[in-house]
Scaffold this motif. Structure first.
Motif, PDB file in Angstrom:
ATOM      1  N   PHE A 177     -21.246 -87.698 -81.166  1.00 43.29           N
ATOM      2  CA  PHE A 177     -21.991 -87.810 -82.427  1.00 43.29           C
ATOM      3  C   PHE A 177     -22.686 -86.491 -82.768  1.00 43.29           C
ATOM      4  O   PHE A 177     -22.657 -86.037 -83.921  1.00 43.29           O
ATOM      5  N   THR A 178     -23.299 -85.858 -81.774  1.00 42.78           N
ATOM      6  CA  THR A 178     -23.998 -84.591 -82.017  1.00 42.78           C
ATOM      7  C   THR A 178     -23.024 -83.512 -82.478  1.00 42.78           C
ATOM      8  O   THR A 178     -23.297 -82.770 -83.428  1.00 42.78           O
ATOM      9  N   ALA A 179     -21.857 -83.424 -81.808  1.00 49.70           N
ATOM     10  CA  ALA A 179     -20.851 -82.439 -82.211  1.00 49.70           C
ATOM     11  C   ALA A 179     -20.326 -82.726 -83.607  1.00 49.70           C
ATOM     12  O   ALA A 179     -20.094 -81.809 -84.405  1.00 49.70           O
ATOM     13  N   ALA A 180     -20.157 -84.011 -83.926  1.00 50.81           N
ATOM     14  CA  ALA A 180     -19.679 -84.385 -85.256  1.00 50.81           C
ATOM     15  C   ALA A 180     -20.710 -84.058 -86.332  1.00 50.81           C
ATOM     16  O   ALA A 180     -20.363 -83.618 -87.429  1.00 50.81           O
ATOM     17  N   GLU A 181     -21.992 -84.251 -86.034  1.00 48.77           N
ATOM     18  CA  GLU A 181     -23.042 -83.908 -86.990  1.00 48.77           C
ATOM     19  C   GLU A 181     -23.043 -82.414 -87.282  1.00 48.77           C
ATOM     20  O   GLU A 181     -23.222 -81.991 -88.426  1.00 48.77           O
ATOM     21  N   LEU A 182     -22.859 -81.597 -86.256  1.00 52.41           N
ATOM     22  CA  LEU A 182     -22.784 -80.146 -86.463  1.00 52.41           C
ATOM     23  C   LEU A 182     -21.574 -79.800 -87.327  1.00 52.41           C
ATOM     24  O   LEU A 182     -21.665 -78.960 -88.231  1.00 52.41           O
ATOM     25  N   ALA A 183     -20.448 -80.467 -87.069  1.00 53.80           N
ATOM     26  CA  ALA A 183     -19.245 -80.225 -87.876  1.00 53.80           C
ATOM     27  C   ALA A 183     -19.479 -80.632 -89.326  1.00 53.80           C
ATOM     28  O   ALA A 183     -19.053 -79.935 -90.257  1.00 53.80           O
ATOM     29  N   ARG A 184     -20.163 -81.743 -89.543  1.00 56.23           N
ATOM     30  CA  ARG A 184     -20.450 -82.186 -90.915  1.00 56.23           C
ATOM     31  C   ARG A 184     -21.352 -81.179 -91.634  1.00 56.23           C
ATOM     32  O   ARG A 184     -21.190 -80.909 -92.833  1.00 56.23           O
ATOM     33  N   ARG A 185     -22.302 -80.618 -90.895  1.00 54.43           N
ATOM     34  CA  ARG A 185     -23.178 -79.604 -91.491  1.00 54.43           C
ATOM     35  C   ARG A 185     -22.384 -78.372 -91.893  1.00 54.43           C
ATOM     36  O   ARG A 185     -22.573 -77.828 -92.988  1.00 54.43           O
ATOM     37  N   HIS A 186     -21.488 -77.924 -91.010  1.00 51.38           N
ATOM     38  CA  HIS A 186     -20.661 -76.759 -91.327  1.00 51.38           C
ATOM     39  C   HIS A 186     -19.758 -77.041 -92.527  1.00 51.38           C
ATOM     40  O   HIS A 186     -19.585 -76.200 -93.413  1.00 51.38           O
ATOM     41  N   ARG A 187     -19.170 -78.223 -92.564  1.00 55.39           N
ATOM     42  CA  ARG A 187     -18.282 -78.586 -93.673  1.00 55.39           C
ATOM     43  C   ARG A 187     -19.051 -78.640 -94.989  1.00 55.39           C
ATOM     44  O   ARG A 187     -18.564 -78.178 -96.027  1.00 55.39           O
ATOM     45  N   ALA A 188     -20.259 -79.182 -94.946  1.00 59.90           N
ATOM     46  CA  ALA A 188     -21.072 -79.285 -96.161  1.00 59.90           C
ATOM     47  C   ALA A 188     -21.455 -77.913 -96.705  1.00 59.90           C
ATOM     48  O   ALA A 188     -21.652 -77.758 -97.917  1.00 59.90           O
ATOM     49  N   SER A 189     -21.549 -76.916 -95.808  1.00 60.95           N
ATOM     50  CA  SER A 189     -21.894 -75.566 -96.256  1.00 60.95           C
ATOM     51  C   SER A 189     -20.670 -74.759 -96.672  1.00 60.95           C
ATOM     52  O   SER A 189     -20.781 -73.586 -97.001  1.00 60.95           O
ATOM     53  N   GLY A 190     -19.493 -75.400 -96.640  1.00 58.37           N
ATOM     54  CA  GLY A 190     -18.282 -74.742 -97.109  1.00 58.37           C
ATOM     55  C   GLY A 190     -17.506 -73.995 -96.050  1.00 58.37           C
ATOM     56  O   GLY A 190     -16.566 -73.261 -96.375  1.00 58.37           O
ATOM     57  N   LEU A 191     -17.873 -74.161 -94.773  1.00 52.35           N
ATOM     58  CA  LEU A 191     -17.160 -73.467 -93.698  1.00 52.35           C
ATOM     59  C   LEU A 191     -15.907 -74.233 -93.299  1.00 52.35           C
ATOM     60  O   LEU A 191     -15.914 -75.470 -93.215  1.00 52.35           O
ATOM     61  N   ALA A 192     -14.831 -73.492 -93.055  1.00 53.76           N
ATOM     62  CA  ALA A 192     -13.627 -74.114 -92.488  1.00 53.76           C
ATOM     63  C   ALA A 192     -13.901 -74.437 -91.023  1.00 53.76           C
ATOM     64  O   ALA A 192     -14.519 -73.651 -90.308  1.00 53.76           O
ATOM     65  N   LEU A 193     -13.446 -75.581 -90.574  1.00 52.36           N
ATOM     66  CA  LEU A 193     -13.784 -76.058 -89.236  1.00 52.36           C
ATOM     67  C   LEU A 193     -12.787 -75.573 -88.189  1.00 52.36           C
ATOM     68  O   LEU A 193     -11.605 -75.409 -88.459  1.00 52.36           O
ATOM     69  N   ASN A 194     -13.283 -75.381 -86.964  1.00 53.08           N
ATOM     70  CA  ASN A 194     -12.409 -75.020 -85.854  1.00 53.08           C
ATOM     71  C   ASN A 194     -11.909 -76.286 -85.164  1.00 53.08           C
ATOM     72  O   ASN A 194     -12.248 -77.411 -85.551  1.00 53.08           O
ATOM     73  N   ALA A 195     -11.118 -76.124 -84.125  1.00 57.34           N
ATOM     74  CA  ALA A 195     -10.494 -77.279 -83.478  1.00 57.34           C
ATOM     75  C   ALA A 195     -11.512 -78.232 -82.846  1.00 57.34           C
ATOM     76  O   ALA A 195     -11.428 -79.450 -83.063  1.00 57.34           O
ATOM     77  N   PRO A 196     -12.499 -77.752 -82.054  1.00 57.32           N
ATOM     78  CA  PRO A 196     -13.470 -78.697 -81.483  1.00 57.32           C
ATOM     79  C   PRO A 196     -14.231 -79.476 -82.543  1.00 57.32           C
ATOM     80  O   PRO A 196     -14.522 -80.662 -82.364  1.00 57.32           O
ATOM     81  N   ASP A 198      -6.844 -79.242 -95.240  1.00 54.93           N
ATOM     82  CA  ASP A 198      -7.298 -77.983 -95.833  1.00 54.93           C
ATOM     83  C   ASP A 198      -8.769 -77.688 -95.534  1.00 54.93           C
ATOM     84  O   ASP A 198      -9.328 -76.708 -96.048  1.00 54.93           O
ATOM     85  N   GLU A 199      -9.398 -78.514 -94.689  1.00 53.82           N
ATOM     86  CA  GLU A 199     -10.792 -78.278 -94.313  1.00 53.82           C
ATOM     87  C   GLU A 199     -10.926 -77.545 -92.989  1.00 53.82           C
ATOM     88  O   GLU A 199     -12.043 -77.308 -92.522  1.00 53.82           O
ATOM     89  N   VAL A 200      -9.792 -77.185 -92.376  1.00 51.44           N
ATOM     90  CA  VAL A 200      -9.831 -76.515 -91.078  1.00 51.44           C
ATOM     91  C   VAL A 200      -9.329 -75.083 -91.206  1.00 51.44           C
ATOM     92  O   VAL A 200      -8.681 -74.712 -92.181  1.00 51.44           O
ATOM     93  N   MET A 201      -9.625 -74.284 -90.189  1.00 52.69           N
ATOM     94  CA  MET A 201      -9.168 -72.901 -90.150  1.00 52.69           C
ATOM     95  C   MET A 201      -7.645 -72.852 -90.011  1.00 52.69           C
ATOM     96  O   MET A 201      -7.031 -73.792 -89.485  1.00 52.69           O
ATOM     97  N   PRO A 202      -7.020 -71.759 -90.458  1.00 53.73           N
ATOM     98  CA  PRO A 202      -5.577 -71.604 -90.258  1.00 53.73           C
ATOM     99  C   PRO A 202      -5.225 -71.697 -88.779  1.00 53.73           C
ATOM    100  O   PRO A 202      -5.906 -71.135 -87.925  1.00 53.73           O
ATOM    101  N   GLY A 203      -4.162 -72.420 -88.481  1.00 52.68           N
ATOM    102  CA  GLY A 203      -3.700 -72.546 -87.105  1.00 52.68           C
ATOM    103  C   GLY A 203      -4.289 -73.698 -86.326  1.00 52.68           C
ATOM    104  O   GLY A 203      -3.809 -74.018 -85.237  1.00 52.68           O
ATOM    105  N   VAL A 204      -5.330 -74.365 -86.867  1.00 53.75           N
ATOM    106  CA  VAL A 204      -5.972 -75.454 -86.123  1.00 53.75           C
ATOM    107  C   VAL A 204      -5.032 -76.642 -85.966  1.00 53.75           C
ATOM    108  O   VAL A 204      -5.011 -77.300 -84.916  1.00 53.75           O
ATOM    109  N   ARG A 205      -4.220 -76.913 -86.978  1.00 56.91           N
ATOM    110  CA  ARG A 205      -3.286 -78.041 -86.859  1.00 56.91           C
ATOM    111  C   ARG A 205      -2.388 -77.877 -85.648  1.00 56.91           C
ATOM    112  O   ARG A 205      -2.130 -78.833 -84.906  1.00 56.91           O
ATOM    113  N   ALA A 206      -1.898 -76.663 -85.429  1.00 57.93           N
ATOM    114  CA  ALA A 206      -1.004 -76.423 -84.292  1.00 57.93           C
ATOM    115  C   ALA A 206      -1.729 -76.585 -82.965  1.00 57.93           C
ATOM    116  O   ALA A 206      -1.109 -76.923 -81.954  1.00 57.93           O
ATOM    117  N   LEU A 207      -3.045 -76.348 -82.948  1.00 61.20           N
ATOM    118  CA  LEU A 207      -3.815 -76.502 -81.714  1.00 61.20           C
ATOM    119  C   LEU A 207      -4.035 -77.964 -81.345  1.00 61.20           C
ATOM    120  O   LEU A 207      -4.176 -78.305 -80.176  1.00 61.20           O
TER     121      LEU A 207
END
Length: 213
Positions: free
Chosen positions: A17-36, A70-79
């Motif tokens: 949950f904590t990791a997901a909350e951080l990811a939601r914060r990054h997504r809300a600020s317009g950042l592309a997300l990494n694999a974790p 389209d919300e993730v960094m390039p190459g994340v799908r392959a990871l």
């Protein structure tokens, strides 16, 4: 006030949950997300769906709907080839496996994701290319004069590695270890290893003008 005692399952749920909350914060600020971050969002959605009484198929659908490709960094799908998570369903604990969770229906996986190994074209393996160009790959004998183990990761400029590794550094200029992203080579004290190096992809030399040699 009584103390809270959590099982290992509950501790893992809070971590996700904590990791997901951080990811939601990054997504809300317009950042592309990494694999974790992408995995955390998918796992959080799966656990929430299971907690609400969803079926196996609905839990899998929750993972796929948690994040758009389209919300993730390039190459994340392959990871992220798959996401595997144990969830508590109505009939007990089940392992839910979601294959290629960031893929769009009918879209084949990218063939050039991180860590992709591409065979060299004929005539590019060491030495001259035959047309006056420089080699795309080479092999070097590397000896360790350290009293401790030395590790070198895949994409570190090889001519800049630990000075206790003895080899032809000028020949290694502009090259890296021919290993998948994140992998490494290891030298024990006094050990000599022959390694294969490849040129850095993309434009420019990592040791070019304005960068340390």
């Amino acid at each position: 006030m009584g103390s809270m005692r959590l099982t290992s399952w509950e501790e893992e749920r809070l971590l996700i949950f904590t990791a997901a909350e951080l990811a939601r914060r990054h997504r809300a600020s317009g950042l592309a997300l990494n694999a974790p971050e992408a995995i955390a969002l998918m796992c959080d959605a799966m656990l929430e769906a299971a907690r609400a009484g969803a079926s196996y198929g609905e839990v899998e659908a929750a993972a796929r709907g948690a994040i758009a490709p389209d919300e993730v960094m390039p190459g994340v799908r392959a990871l992220i080839e798959d996401v595997r998570l144990e969830v508590l369903l109505g009939d007990g604990t089940r392992l839910v496996v979601v294959l290629d969770p960031l893929g769009r229906p009918g879209e084949p996986p990218a063939g050039d994701g991180p860590g992709t190994i591409r065979p060299a074209d004929e005539g590019e393996d060491g030495g001259s290319t035959g047309d006056g160009g420089t080699a795309a790959a080479l092999e070097l004998a590397v000896r360790s004069e350290s009293r401790r183990v030395i590790r070198v990761t895949s994409h570190y400029p090889f001519d800049r590695v630990n000075q206790r590794l003895v080899f032809d550094r000028e020949a290694a200029r502009g090259f890296r270890l021919d290993l998948p992203a994140g992998a490494s080579e290891r030298w024990s004290p006094g050990e000599t290893r022959t390694v294969r190096l490849v040129r850095f992809a993309g434009e420019g030399d990592p040791n070019g003008p304005g960068k340390p040699g």
